[in-house]
Design an enzyme around this catalytic site. Structure first.
Site, mmCIF file in Angstrom:
data_model
loop_
_atom_site.group_PDB
_atom_site.id
_atom_site.type_symbol
_atom_site.label_atom_id
_atom_site.label_comp_id
_atom_site.label_asym_id
_atom_site.label_seq_id
_atom_site.Cartn_x
_atom_site.Cartn_y
_atom_site.Cartn_z
ATOM 1 N N ARG A 16 8.581 -35.992 12.784
ATOM 2 C CA ARG A 16 10.020 -35.811 12.578
ATOM 3 C C ARG A 16 10.446 -34.434 13.071
ATOM 4 O O ARG A 16 9.615 -33.598 13.433
ATOM 5 C CB ARG A 16 10.377 -35.953 11.095
ATOM 6 C CG ARG A 16 9.662 -34.960 10.191
ATOM 7 C CD ARG A 16 9.976 -35.202 8.727
ATOM 8 N NE ARG A 16 9.301 -34.240 7.860
ATOM 9 C CZ ARG A 16 9.462 -34.170 6.544
ATOM 10 N NH1 ARG A 16 10.266 -35.024 5.940
ATOM 11 N NH2 ARG A 16 8.820 -33.267 5.837
ATOM 12 N N GLY A 17 11.746 -34.211 13.081
ATOM 13 C CA GLY A 17 12.302 -32.903 13.380
ATOM 14 C C GLY A 17 11.882 -32.347 14.725
ATOM 15 O O GLY A 17 11.875 -33.040 15.746
ATOM 16 N N ILE A 18 11.538 -31.069 14.733
ATOM 17 C CA ILE A 18 11.183 -30.378 15.972
ATOM 18 C C ILE A 18 9.934 -30.976 16.608
ATOM 19 O O ILE A 18 9.852 -31.138 17.827
ATOM 20 C CB ILE A 18 10.998 -28.874 15.693
ATOM 21 C CG1 ILE A 18 12.339 -28.241 15.289
ATOM 22 C CG2 ILE A 18 10.425 -28.156 16.917
ATOM 23 C CD1 ILE A 18 12.223 -26.823 14.785
ATOM 24 N N ASP A 38 -3.848 -33.717 8.486
ATOM 25 C CA ASP A 38 -3.324 -32.767 7.513
ATOM 26 C C ASP A 38 -3.961 -31.427 7.868
ATOM 27 O O ASP A 38 -5.185 -31.298 7.837
ATOM 28 C CB ASP A 38 -3.710 -33.202 6.100
ATOM 29 C CG ASP A 38 -3.203 -32.276 5.012
ATOM 30 O OD1 ASP A 38 -2.910 -31.094 5.296
ATOM 31 O OD2 ASP A 38 -3.113 -32.723 3.852
ATOM 32 N N VAL A 39 -3.139 -30.439 8.219
ATOM 33 C CA VAL A 39 -3.686 -29.172 8.717
ATOM 34 C C VAL A 39 -4.429 -28.384 7.639
ATOM 35 O O VAL A 39 -5.071 -27.377 7.955
ATOM 36 C CB VAL A 39 -2.592 -28.298 9.358
ATOM 37 C CG1 VAL A 39 -1.957 -29.011 10.544
ATOM 38 C CG2 VAL A 39 -1.529 -27.890 8.342
ATOM 39 N N ASN A 81 3.178 -26.867 14.917
ATOM 40 C CA ASN A 81 4.535 -27.024 14.413
ATOM 41 C C ASN A 81 4.587 -27.333 12.915
ATOM 42 O O ASN A 81 5.580 -27.014 12.248
ATOM 43 C CB ASN A 81 5.228 -28.147 15.203
ATOM 44 C CG ASN A 81 6.496 -28.620 14.547
ATOM 45 O OD1 ASN A 81 7.509 -27.937 14.549
ATOM 46 N ND2 ASN A 81 6.449 -29.819 13.954
ATOM 47 N N TYR A 133 8.187 -18.316 2.155
ATOM 48 C CA TYR A 133 8.274 -18.704 3.568
ATOM 49 C C TYR A 133 8.228 -17.482 4.472
ATOM 50 O O TYR A 133 7.489 -17.461 5.466
ATOM 51 C CB TYR A 133 9.573 -19.477 3.782
ATOM 52 C CG TYR A 133 9.730 -20.031 5.178
ATOM 53 C CD1 TYR A 133 9.005 -21.146 5.585
ATOM 54 C CD2 TYR A 133 10.618 -19.449 6.081
ATOM 55 C CE1 TYR A 133 9.150 -21.672 6.861
ATOM 56 C CE2 TYR A 133 10.765 -19.969 7.350
ATOM 57 C CZ TYR A 133 10.036 -21.081 7.742
ATOM 58 O OH TYR A 133 10.191 -21.591 9.011
ATOM 59 N N LYS A 141 5.252 -16.655 7.389
ATOM 60 C CA LYS A 141 5.531 -16.551 8.822
ATOM 61 C C LYS A 141 5.225 -15.148 9.350
ATOM 62 O O LYS A 141 4.792 -15.005 10.501
ATOM 63 C CB LYS A 141 6.992 -16.923 9.105
ATOM 64 C CG LYS A 141 7.290 -18.394 8.854
ATOM 65 C CD LYS A 141 6.440 -19.317 9.717
ATOM 66 C CE LYS A 141 6.846 -20.767 9.575
ATOM 67 N NZ LYS A 141 6.049 -21.684 10.419
#
Length: 226
Positions: free
Chosen positions: A11-13, A54-55, A79, A148, A152
């Site tokens: 999904r998404g990006i 699953d990362v 991502n 978050y 990052k």
């Protein structure tokens, strides 16, 4: 064209990356936690394979690494990510903070280590970590979103380390900020649609060379201060 692996591709990006790359003739390995629910990814036209990944799960990574053992990767896009609770000082959910770091920071490192041999088989491989301007320490003048932001900021350091580690193997590594994108994470009020963000990032990725490795960039390629 070449072969790409994308995490968080359902999904998404991530889904927008899969669609655009497949439309451009790339072979795409789209990874997500629940392939059985990834209908949009499975419906992408072109040479696209959907994989369970699953990362945070080392068994998944090793299994997929073996499955793709003979396949060079020209592009790896880390991502997959989560935002976590938005509480700030005095309202920190510490167990959730560990989970955010596990997905957003440790996850990309696990993926890179699992697929570095696939990358070094390609002619001009690139590894892209999807970061965020919210991870910039220099630009933080509002606080908030500690979980978050810190994950990052840490990913940016991991990106710089990866660039140094993988330079002898010919892999260009960079952190990209996709913009404030209209996804489940970004929300409906975000001004940028996923397709536009991905178009800009792919143009930037195409321009990245060895001198750019280890940098932190906006989707249009403009450097972002650490």
């Amino acid at each position: 064209m070449g072969t790409a692996l994308i995490t968080g591709a359902s999904r998404g990006i991530g889904l927008a990356f899969a669609r655009r790359l497949a439309a451009d003739g790339w072979r795409v390995h789209g990874c997500c936690r629940m392939p059985e629910k990834a209908r949009a990814l499975k419906d992408v036209e072109g040479d696209v394979e959907c994989h369970r990944l699953d990362v945070t799960n080392g068994l998944h990574l090793r299994a997929l690494g073996r499955e793709l053992a003979d396949e060079p990767l020209d592009l790896l896009i880390n991502n997959a990510g989560i935002f976590g609770p938005r509480g700030g000082f005095g309202r920190i959910a510490y167990e959730d903070w560990l989970q955010v770091f596990d997905v957003n920071t440790l996850g990309p490192m696990r993926v890179a280590e699992a697929f570095v041999r696939h990358l070094e088989r390609a002619e001009s491989p690139k590894l892209i970590n999807l970061s965020s301007r919210l991870g910039s320490i220099a630009e933080n003048d509002s606080s908030g979103w500690h979980l978050y932001r810190s994950s990052k900021a840490a990913l940016n350091m991991v990106t710089k380390c990866m660039a140094i580690d993988l330079a002898p193997r010919g892999v260009v590594v960079a952190a990209l900020h996709p913009g404030w994108v209209r996804t489940d994470m970004g929300g409906r009020s975000a001004p940028v649609v996923p397709d536009d963000s991905v178009d800009a990032m792919l143009a930037t990725i195409d321009r990245l060379g060895t001198d750019d490795s280890g940098g932190f960039y906006a989707s249009d390629g403009e450097p972002i201060p650490w």
